[in-house]
Motif scaffolding. Structure first.
Motif, mmCIF file in Angstrom:
data_model
loop_
_atom_site.group_PDB
_atom_site.id
_atom_site.type_symbol
_atom_site.label_atom_id
_atom_site.label_comp_id
_atom_site.label_asym_id
_atom_site.label_seq_id
_atom_site.Cartn_x
_atom_site.Cartn_y
_atom_site.Cartn_z
ATOM 1 N N ALA A 78 36.298 69.230 30.966
ATOM 2 C CA ALA A 78 36.475 70.486 31.688
ATOM 3 C C ALA A 78 35.215 71.305 31.481
ATOM 4 C CB ALA A 78 37.699 71.239 31.181
ATOM 5 N N GLU A 79 34.772 71.979 32.531
ATOM 6 C CA GLU A 79 33.536 72.743 32.455
ATOM 7 C C GLU A 79 33.671 73.873 31.437
ATOM 8 O OE1 GLU A 79 30.728 75.292 35.441
ATOM 9 O OE2 GLU A 79 31.848 73.587 36.252
ATOM 10 N N GLY A 80 32.710 73.929 30.517
ATOM 11 C CA GLY A 80 32.704 74.960 29.488
ATOM 12 C C GLY A 80 33.509 74.599 28.252
ATOM 13 N N TYR A 81 34.049 73.373 28.207
ATOM 14 C CA TYR A 81 34.864 72.936 27.073
ATOM 15 C C TYR A 81 34.322 71.622 26.522
ATOM 16 C CZ TYR A 81 38.249 76.435 28.539
ATOM 17 O OH TYR A 81 38.863 77.621 28.862
ATOM 18 N N TYR A 118 49.833 43.020 29.368
ATOM 19 C CA TYR A 118 49.251 44.065 28.541
ATOM 20 C C TYR A 118 49.415 45.461 29.153
ATOM 21 C CZ TYR A 118 47.145 39.929 26.603
ATOM 22 O OH TYR A 118 46.958 38.690 26.062
ATOM 23 N N ARG A 119 49.573 46.450 28.275
ATOM 24 C CA ARG A 119 49.670 47.860 28.668
ATOM 25 C C ARG A 119 48.668 48.662 27.845
ATOM 26 N NH1 ARG A 119 51.563 45.800 32.204
ATOM 27 N NH2 ARG A 119 53.661 45.842 33.007
ATOM 28 N N PRO A 120 48.103 49.730 28.441
ATOM 29 C CA PRO A 120 47.145 50.550 27.676
ATOM 30 C C PRO A 120 47.820 51.275 26.525
ATOM 31 C CG PRO A 120 47.570 51.513 29.845
ATOM 32 C CD PRO A 120 48.300 50.215 29.793
ATOM 33 N N ASN A 121 47.070 51.436 25.451
ATOM 34 C CA ASN A 121 47.583 52.132 24.284
ATOM 35 C C ASN A 121 46.464 52.982 23.719
ATOM 36 O OD1 ASN A 121 49.474 52.750 22.285
ATOM 37 N ND2 ASN A 121 48.639 51.196 20.935
ATOM 38 N N PRO A 122 46.632 54.274 23.529
ATOM 39 C CA PRO A 122 47.838 55.072 23.747
ATOM 40 C C PRO A 122 48.028 55.386 25.229
ATOM 41 C CG PRO A 122 46.078 56.469 22.935
ATOM 42 C CD PRO A 122 45.549 55.069 22.933
ATOM 43 N N ARG A 123 49.220 55.874 25.576
ATOM 44 C CA ARG A 123 49.542 56.224 26.959
ATOM 45 C C ARG A 123 49.897 57.702 27.114
ATOM 46 N NH1 ARG A 123 53.527 51.914 29.333
ATOM 47 N NH2 ARG A 123 53.200 53.213 31.143
ATOM 48 N N LYS A 124 50.048 58.413 25.984
ATOM 49 C CA LYS A 124 50.355 59.844 26.024
ATOM 50 C C LYS A 124 49.285 60.600 25.248
ATOM 51 C CE LYS A 124 55.283 59.221 26.524
ATOM 52 N NZ LYS A 124 56.612 59.518 26.017
ATOM 53 N N PHE A 125 48.836 61.719 25.824
ATOM 54 C CA PHE A 125 47.750 62.485 25.231
ATOM 55 C C PHE A 125 48.102 63.969 25.236
ATOM 56 C CE2 PHE A 125 46.064 58.695 27.153
ATOM 57 C CZ PHE A 125 45.215 58.198 26.193
ATOM 58 N N ASP A 126 47.714 64.650 24.175
ATOM 59 C CA ASP A 126 47.819 66.101 24.124
ATOM 60 C C ASP A 126 46.447 66.663 24.428
ATOM 61 O OD1 ASP A 126 50.538 66.305 23.442
ATOM 62 O OD2 ASP A 126 50.079 65.889 21.334
ATOM 63 N N VAL A 127 46.356 67.385 25.519
ATOM 64 C CA VAL A 127 45.086 67.953 25.936
ATOM 65 C C VAL A 127 44.942 69.327 25.287
ATOM 66 C CG1 VAL A 127 43.686 68.686 27.893
ATOM 67 C CG2 VAL A 127 45.223 66.724 28.120
ATOM 68 N N LYS A 128 43.992 69.423 24.356
ATOM 69 C CA LYS A 128 43.716 70.689 23.665
ATOM 70 C C LYS A 128 42.227 70.987 23.849
ATOM 71 C CE LYS A 128 47.343 69.940 20.305
ATOM 72 N NZ LYS A 128 47.713 69.728 18.925
ATOM 73 N N LEU A 129 41.939 71.779 24.854
ATOM 74 C CA LEU A 129 40.559 72.077 25.170
ATOM 75 C C LEU A 129 40.005 73.144 24.236
ATOM 76 C CD1 LEU A 129 40.862 72.141 29.038
ATOM 77 C CD2 LEU A 129 39.966 70.309 27.624
ATOM 78 N N GLU A 130 38.813 72.875 23.692
ATOM 79 C CA GLU A 130 38.128 73.820 22.821
ATOM 80 C C GLU A 130 36.845 74.244 23.523
ATOM 81 O OE1 GLU A 130 37.422 72.273 18.914
ATOM 82 O OE2 GLU A 130 39.382 71.300 18.842
ATOM 83 N N LYS A 131 36.581 75.530 23.533
ATOM 84 C CA LYS A 131 35.367 76.049 24.188
ATOM 85 C C LYS A 131 34.139 75.544 23.464
ATOM 86 C CE LYS A 131 37.088 80.088 26.455
ATOM 87 N NZ LYS A 131 36.592 80.304 27.777
ATOM 88 N N GLU A 132 33.095 75.287 24.268
ATOM 89 C CA GLU A 132 31.809 74.882 23.685
ATOM 90 C C GLU A 132 31.148 76.094 23.041
ATOM 91 O OE1 GLU A 132 30.257 71.163 26.315
ATOM 92 O OE2 GLU A 132 29.729 73.163 27.036
ATOM 93 N N ASP A 133 30.341 75.829 22.038
ATOM 94 C CA ASP A 133 29.636 76.935 21.352
ATOM 95 C C ASP A 133 28.496 77.470 22.180
ATOM 96 O OD1 ASP A 133 31.326 76.670 19.185
ATOM 97 O OD2 ASP A 133 30.033 75.154 18.257
#
Length: 133
Positions: A78-81, A118-133
Motif C-alpha cells: 500500500a502506498e505510504g506503508y 497441493y494447496r497454498p499454505n498459509p491461506r489466511k493473513f492479517d493485514v496490519k499496515l504500518e506507515k513508512e518512516d
C-alpha cells in the motif's frame, strides 16, 4: 439388440476405468485456490504473488491454481506503508490424500503429478499496515 448391449458394457467399462485414473483433488478440488486477507478497510492494499497483482486486501482473493508455486513470494503493498512479505509453500491436502489412497495408488500419482493435490499454505493473513518512516 446384442450389439447395443455390448456397446453399453464397453461404455460403462471405459467410464469406470477413466474414473479410476482421476484423483479426488482433480475431480473435487476445482481449478482455483483462494486466500483470505483480514484487516482494516481504511487503506486498500494490493496483493502480489511473484510480482503479479492478484487482488486487493482486505477480502477474499480467488486465483488459478497455477499462480502459486512452492516457494512463491506474496507481498501486500500500500502506498505510504511498509510492504508485508510472506513465503508461500504448497502442502498436500490431507482429505484428498486419504481419498486417493482409498481409491488406489494411481489417483494419488495423478493428483500429485498434476499439482491438484497441493494447496497454498498459509491461506489466511492479517493485514496490519504500518506507515513508512
Amino acid at each position: 439388440m446384442k450389439s447395443l448391449t455390448g456397446s453399453f458394457i464397453l461404455l460403462v467399462l471405459f467410464l469406470g476405468v477413466s474414473m479410476l485414473h482421476q484423483g479426488c483433488a482433480t475431480i473435487l478440488g476445482g481449478r482455483t485456490n483462494s486466500m483470505v486477507f483480514n484487516g482494516d478497510a481504511e487503506v486498500p492494499a494490493h496483493v502480489f504473488i511473484d510480482d503479479t497483482l492478484v487482488g486487493q486486501a482486505p477480502g477474499k482473493i480467488v486465483f488459478p491454481k497455477q499462480v502459486v508455486q512452492h516457494g512463491s513470494n506474496l507481498e501486500i503493498r500500500a502506498e505510504g506503508y511498509k510492504t508485508q512479505e510472506y513465503l508461500i509453500v504448497r502442502k498436500p491436502h490431507p482429505a484428498y490424500m486419504v481419498g486417493d489412497f482409498i481409491i488406489g495408488g494411481i489417483p494419488l500419482i495423478v493428483d500429485a503429478s498434476t499439482g491438484n493435490l497441493y494447496r497454498p499454505n498459509p491461506r489466511k493473513f492479517d493485514v496490519k499496515l504500518e506507515k513508512e518512516d
